[in-house]
Scaffold this motif. Structure first.
Motif, PDB file in Angstrom:
ATOM      1  N   HIS A 161       0.836  -1.213   0.000  1.00 49.68           N
ATOM      2  CA  HIS A 161       0.000   0.000   0.000  1.00 49.68           C
ATOM      3  C   HIS A 161       0.871   1.264   0.000  1.00 49.68           C
ATOM      4  O   HIS A 161       0.619   2.198  -0.755  1.00 49.68           O
ATOM      5  CB  HIS A 161      -0.909   0.022   1.233  1.00 49.68           C
ATOM      6  CG  HIS A 161      -2.142  -0.822   1.081  1.00 49.68           C
ATOM      7  ND1 HIS A 161      -2.714  -1.490   2.131  1.00 49.68           N
ATOM      8  CD2 HIS A 161      -2.902  -1.105   0.021  1.00 49.68           C
ATOM      9  CE1 HIS A 161      -3.788  -2.147   1.707  1.00 49.68           C
ATOM     10  NE2 HIS A 161      -3.912  -1.936   0.428  1.00 49.68           N
ATOM     11  N   ILE A 206      -0.571   5.704 -12.524  1.00 54.26           N
ATOM     12  CA  ILE A 206      -1.790   6.148 -11.841  1.00 54.26           C
ATOM     13  C   ILE A 206      -2.935   5.188 -12.144  1.00 54.26           C
ATOM     14  O   ILE A 206      -3.817   4.974 -11.326  1.00 54.26           O
ATOM     15  CB  ILE A 206      -2.166   7.582 -12.257  1.00 54.26           C
ATOM     16  CG1 ILE A 206      -1.032   8.526 -11.907  1.00 54.26           C
ATOM     17  CG2 ILE A 206      -3.419   8.048 -11.528  1.00 54.26           C
ATOM     18  CD1 ILE A 206      -1.296   9.950 -12.320  1.00 54.26           C
ATOM     19  N   ALA A 207      -2.905   4.593 -13.337  1.00 57.83           N
ATOM     20  CA  ALA A 207      -4.001   3.694 -13.693  1.00 57.83           C
ATOM     21  C   ALA A 207      -3.902   2.351 -12.991  1.00 57.83           C
ATOM     22  O   ALA A 207      -4.934   1.745 -12.693  1.00 57.83           O
ATOM     23  CB  ALA A 207      -4.037   3.497 -15.211  1.00 57.83           C
ATOM     24  N   PRO A 210      -3.426   1.751  -8.104  1.00 60.17           N
ATOM     25  CA  PRO A 210      -4.619   1.577  -7.252  1.00 60.17           C
ATOM     26  C   PRO A 210      -5.231   0.185  -7.392  1.00 60.17           C
ATOM     27  O   PRO A 210      -5.823  -0.331  -6.446  1.00 60.17           O
ATOM     28  CB  PRO A 210      -5.587   2.646  -7.756  1.00 60.17           C
ATOM     29  CG  PRO A 210      -4.750   3.636  -8.465  1.00 60.17           C
ATOM     30  CD  PRO A 210      -3.612   2.863  -9.053  1.00 60.17           C
ATOM     31  N   VAL A 211      -5.101  -0.415  -8.571  1.00 60.05           N
ATOM     32  CA  VAL A 211      -5.651  -1.749  -8.776  1.00 60.05           C
ATOM     33  C   VAL A 211      -4.863  -2.767  -7.935  1.00 60.05           C
ATOM     34  O   VAL A 211      -5.449  -3.664  -7.320  1.00 60.05           O
ATOM     35  CB  VAL A 211      -5.625  -2.115 -10.272  1.00 60.05           C
ATOM     36  CG1 VAL A 211      -6.098  -3.533 -10.485  1.00 60.05           C
ATOM     37  CG2 VAL A 211      -6.483  -1.143 -11.060  1.00 60.05           C
ATOM     38  N   GLY A 214      -6.055  -2.426  -4.492  1.00 59.76           N
ATOM     39  CA  GLY A 214      -7.320  -3.136  -4.320  1.00 59.76           C
ATOM     40  C   GLY A 214      -7.096  -4.632  -4.184  1.00 59.76           C
ATOM     41  O   GLY A 214      -7.688  -5.288  -3.322  1.00 59.76           O
ATOM     42  N   ALA A 215      -6.214  -5.188  -5.012  1.00 59.99           N
ATOM     43  CA  ALA A 215      -5.966  -6.632  -4.979  1.00 59.99           C
ATOM     44  C   ALA A 215      -5.423  -7.069  -3.625  1.00 59.99           C
ATOM     45  O   ALA A 215      -5.892  -8.053  -3.038  1.00 59.99           O
ATOM     46  CB  ALA A 215      -4.995  -7.014  -6.097  1.00 59.99           C
ATOM     47  N   THR A 217      -5.712  -5.495  -0.844  1.00 55.80           N
ATOM     48  CA  THR A 217      -6.740  -5.268   0.171  1.00 55.80           C
ATOM     49  C   THR A 217      -7.692  -6.460   0.240  1.00 55.80           C
ATOM     50  O   THR A 217      -8.089  -6.902   1.326  1.00 55.80           O
ATOM     51  CB  THR A 217      -7.519  -3.978  -0.141  1.00 55.80           C
ATOM     52  OG1 THR A 217      -6.595  -2.904  -0.255  1.00 55.80           O
ATOM     53  CG2 THR A 217      -8.530  -3.667   0.945  1.00 55.80           C
ATOM     54  N   VAL A 244      -6.706  -9.704 -11.487  1.00 56.72           N
ATOM     55  CA  VAL A 244      -6.536  -8.349 -10.960  1.00 56.72           C
ATOM     56  C   VAL A 244      -5.057  -8.027 -10.848  1.00 56.72           C
ATOM     57  O   VAL A 244      -4.609  -6.942 -11.222  1.00 56.72           O
ATOM     58  CB  VAL A 244      -7.242  -8.186  -9.594  1.00 56.72           C
ATOM     59  CG1 VAL A 244      -7.092  -6.760  -9.099  1.00 56.72           C
ATOM     60  CG2 VAL A 244      -8.704  -8.538  -9.706  1.00 56.72           C
ATOM     61  N   PHE A 247      -3.592  -7.380 -14.256  1.00 56.92           N
ATOM     62  CA  PHE A 247      -4.051  -6.115 -14.828  1.00 56.92           C
ATOM     63  C   PHE A 247      -3.136  -4.994 -14.358  1.00 56.92           C
ATOM     64  O   PHE A 247      -2.858  -4.043 -15.092  1.00 56.92           O
ATOM     65  CB  PHE A 247      -5.498  -5.807 -14.424  1.00 56.92           C
ATOM     66  CG  PHE A 247      -6.008  -4.546 -15.055  1.00 56.92           C
ATOM     67  CD1 PHE A 247      -6.470  -4.557 -16.354  1.00 56.92           C
ATOM     68  CD2 PHE A 247      -5.983  -3.347 -14.361  1.00 56.92           C
ATOM     69  CE1 PHE A 247      -6.895  -3.387 -16.957  1.00 56.92           C
ATOM     70  CE2 PHE A 247      -6.411  -2.176 -14.954  1.00 56.92           C
ATOM     71  CZ  PHE A 247      -6.872  -2.202 -16.263  1.00 56.92           C
TER      72      PHE A 247
END
Lengths: 522, 288
Positions: A161, A206-207, A210-211, A214-215, A217, A244, A247
């Motif tokens: 993170h 930036i794209a 965050p993914v 999320g993964a 998390t 994910v 990606f």
């Protein structure tokens, strides 16, 4: 209001505070570069331990669990600690100078994006000393294996993170700097290639960061809060994580290589004394690679099972990437064609990059073919492939960039003899290290194991010898950097005869604030 | 000293970023050892959180004072705007990861468990008698039988509330541009009050789900996607409403000019972003 509210243009704070509280792009760039060099040696020493254990068949030095931890943390440290911060360091140092700006657009955010890193790596390295040891499930963090990690699991998730937050802030800063701080007349198509490649890289960051957040998390909640994202019993699917993750993961590999393309596109014209063969084709090729990187992720997952249509799509999509990459390679070759070439250290690293990155590119093309990938998947072939793209790829580009711009940073040339030795030892031993791994993989040696059948012994020994000597060669780089910092031979503003760009109009070393008033660009 | 528009502005050094890192480090160490069962975890977590709050107060106060002191020229303003825009894009991608998980589960994972595509034997041998439906808590019936929250009760009301708050915020923005400070503070207050009402309803729904519907985070893939999507959205609404309160207080103190109010617009963009995420949640989580 008094002058104390902002830095006066020529003074700089002194002592520790200068480095802790700095808003200066050069100070922050230096912090990034020094940190990444330290992490390069931290991750490198893990690689040395791995190669030591693999020197001979059998378990000699370390136990298998620790071996797995070394493999996992080596990757995380090299990706997030060495390669990525090194490129952000270069971006910090060079982009404001190259576009005629005084500094980055958001200097305090810049400070924060650096000062998250030491804390993130403290969290990560700390895991070696926790019950259950450091994460050992591989850097791809696949569940359900990664969910069996001991006490270090939440530390791993939070370290990711923090690293992600740092990357996002750094990327926002780079985009805003490029879009808002260019000198008058510096239109987009006049920007140096290094700036262009970083603009596109920052967008990728930036794209996808965050993914990744999320993964991990979802991993955290699956482990501690009873969710079933990756648990088939609850209707989830471990393969979902792979989708994910990749990606994020596939654009991530371009995040580590696009700025290298930028560096090579600066160095090759400078030492060929010719402009880049095709500037706009290079820009479009970079953008195409970035776009394609978002839609090919499942080629990392051919063996996990997917419908035949999916396999075909991801195979063909992946092969398309060879086209813009070929545009780049031929662009560099055409730039050198009939140029007045000289072979100073940066140019040697650039040529080494072009040759050896191409090897990594071709082995990637081989693995894009689905039936062939079934054979290569999770063998030493893939290890050889991505190390060719990352070591004589990204790392050589970073070394070349450092040699190219060191005179601008310190005001003195490095010791050219040491640089030449560094290149030739690195170039020879990197091949001794990684080329035999292709053969090991084709013969069926799986990756991520501490022991192997005796049939693999010879090539492993060769690879290990190459590894130790490659590792030792990198100490020459430290020597070369020190020779520039404590330099004897003063560098002029334009340190290389054929170098072009705004950064070479500033004196060497560059002043603390690059351009106080915008330069005019024709 | 106000800067002429043709020279650059560089802010002075600051300890706030480092303070923020220390706060985050405390939060993460605290949370990690808490999750691993250590008794002092909550304490370390709270200290870290306190440091982070201290940083947020301090850093924003510094920036607000610099802004009100007239130090930021139009170039700085543009940098801030672009930075906020890209930050919101990163947030969009964060939610995209969870929406992706939802679509993958509904479109692929659950049907495959039920034998779809070429997974006849997966269903036959591993999860016999499982029929793919949505909502589901999976073939193992994790968390036990549960009911879902229908869309046309409180969720529809909440949709109306958030959409209305978007309108009140826009009215406030127009009032700011026209210099009508009374309307500005009134409609801004209405906006965050609507935000807090939304959060109140969400809290009520969560309690209802846990206590009466047996819908929890442990209710298989439905509970997982439902609570993480609505939970992260709720967190963002809370942050957004808090930011609205802050700019409301600033308005009461006379901050912002009709042509110079980046902070107001940044919060407004953020609020609209949270609003749009809710619309997707309403459609894909509650309704369809």
């Amino acid at each position: 209001m008094s002058d104390s509210t902002h830095d006066d243009h020529d003074t700089k704070p002194t002592g520790l505070k200068r480095w802790l509280f700095t808003t200066n792009h050069k100070d922050i760039g230096t912090l990034y570069l020094v940190t990444s060099l330290i992490m390069f040696f931290v991750g490198g020493s893990m690689a040395m331990m791995i190669r030591l254990e693999l020197f001979q068949p059998g378990l000699q030095f370390i136990d298998p669990q620790f071996f797995n931890s070394l493999v996992t943390v080596h990757a995380l440290v090299m990706v997030f600690g060495a390669v990525m911060p090194a490129f952000v360091g270069l971006a910090n140092w060079m982009i404001p100078m190259m576009i005629g700006a005084p500094d980055m657009a958001l200097p305090r955010l810049n400070n924060w994006s650096f000062w998250l890193l030491p804390f993130a790596f403290t969290l990560l390295i700390l895991t070696f000393f926790l019950p259950g040891g450091a994460p050992a499930g591989g850097w791809t963090l696949y569940p359900p294996l990664v969910l069996q990690t001991g006490d270090s699991f939440p530390f791993l998730v939070f370290a990711v993170h923090l690293l992600g937050a740092s990357s996002i802030m750094g990327a926002i800063n780079i985009i805003v700097t490029i879009m808002n701080m260019r000198a008058p007349g510096m239109t987009l198509m006049k920007m140096p290639m290094f700036v262009w490649t970083w603009l596109i890289t920052a967008y990728l960051l930036i794209a996808v960061m965050p993914v990744l957040a999320g993964a991990v998390t979802m991993l955290l909640t699956d482990r501690f809060f009873g969710t079933s994202f990756f648990n088939a019993a609850g209707g989830g699917d471990p393969v979902l994580f792979q989708h994910v993750f990749w990606f994020f993961g596939h654009p991530e590999v371009y995040i580590m290589i696009l700025p290298s393309f930028g560096v090579i596109s600066q160095i090759v014209p400078a030492f060929s004394r010719k402009p880049l063969f095709g500037f706009s084709s290079m820009v479009y090729a970079t953008a195409s690679i970035a776009f394609l990187s978002f839609i090919v992720w499942a080629h990392h997952m051919f063996t996990t099972g997917m419908p035949i249509a999916g396999q075909l799509y991801f195979m063909l999509g992946t092969m398309l990437i060879a086209i813009p990459t070929g545009v780049k390679i031929f662009n560099w070759l055409a730039t050198m064609w009939k140029g007045e070439l000289t072979f100073e250290t940066p140019m040697l690293f650039a040529i080494g990059f072009i040759l050896m990155f191409a090897i990594g590119g071709f082995s990637g093309l081989m693995m894009a073919i689905v039936p062939v990938d079934y054979q290569y998947h999770d063998t030493y072939f893939i290890v050889a492939h991505f190390h060719y793209t990352l070591v004589p790829g990204s790392v050589f580009a970073l070394m070349g960039a450092a040699y190219y711009w060191l005179p601008k940073w310190t005001g003195y040339y490095y010791n050219e003899k040491i640089g030449q030795w560094h290149f030739w030892t690195s170039a020879v031993f990197v091949n001794v290290l990684f080329f035999p791994q292709h053969f090991l993989g084709l013969a069926g040696m799986p990756r991520r194991i501490p022991d192997y059948p005796t049939q693999f012994a010879d090539f492993n020994m060769v690879s290990s010898i190459g590894g130790f000597l490659f590792g030792a060669s990198q100490l020459l780089f430290v020597w070369a950097v020190i020779s520039s910092v404590k330099g004897k031979q003063k560098a002029p503003a334009k340190a290389w005869e054929g170098a072009e760009g705004l950064e070479w109009t500033l004196p060497s070393p560059a002043p603390y604030h690059s351009f106080n008033t915008p330069p005019k660009v024709d | 000293m106000a800067h002429a528009d043709n020279s650059y502005y560089i802010p002075h050094g600051s300890h706030w970023p480092l303070t923020g890192s220390i706060g985050l480090f405390g939060i993460m160490i605290g949370a990690s050892i808490w999750l691993n069962g250590s008794g002092i975890g909550p304490l370390v977590l709270s200290i870290g959180f306190a440091v982070l709050l201290f940083m947020i107060f301090g850093w924003f106060r510094l920036v607000i004072n610099e802004s009100e002191g007239g130090q930021y020229n139009s170039e700085v303003d543009t940098s801030f705007r672009m930075g906020m825009g890209w930050f919101i894009f990163s947030e969009v991608m964060f939610f995209a990861a969870f929406f992706g998980a939802l679509f993958y589960a509904r479109g692929i994972a659950v049907p495959w468990l039920g034998g779809d595509s070429n997974n006849f034997f997966t269903n036959e041998l591993l999860w016999n008698n499982f029929t793919a439906t949505w909502p589901t808590n999976g073939p193992d019936d994790l968390g036990g039988k549960f009911e879902t929250l229908g869309p046309w009760g409180i969720p529809a009301l909440n949709t109306a509330i958030l959409l209305t708050s978007g309108i009140t915020l826009t009215i406030a923005h127009h009032a700011l541009q026209k210099g009508s400070r009374g309307i500005l503070s009134m409609f801004l207050a209405a906006t965050f009050i609507l935000g807090f009402i939304f959060m109140g309803f969400q809290a009520y729904e969560y309690i209802h789900a846990y206590q009466e519907l047996n819908l929890t985070m442990e209710s298989g893939i439905y509970g997982s996607t439902f609570f993480l999507l609505t939970g992260f959205h709720g967190l963002h609404v809370t942050i957004g409403a808090t930011m609205l309160v802050v700019i409301w207080l600033r308005c009461l103190r006379g901050h912002f000019k009709p042509d110079h109010h980046f902070a107001f617009e940044a919060v407004a963009w953020y609020w609209h972003f949270v609003d749009v995420v809710w619309l997707f949640l309403f459609i894909f989580v509650y309704w369809l």
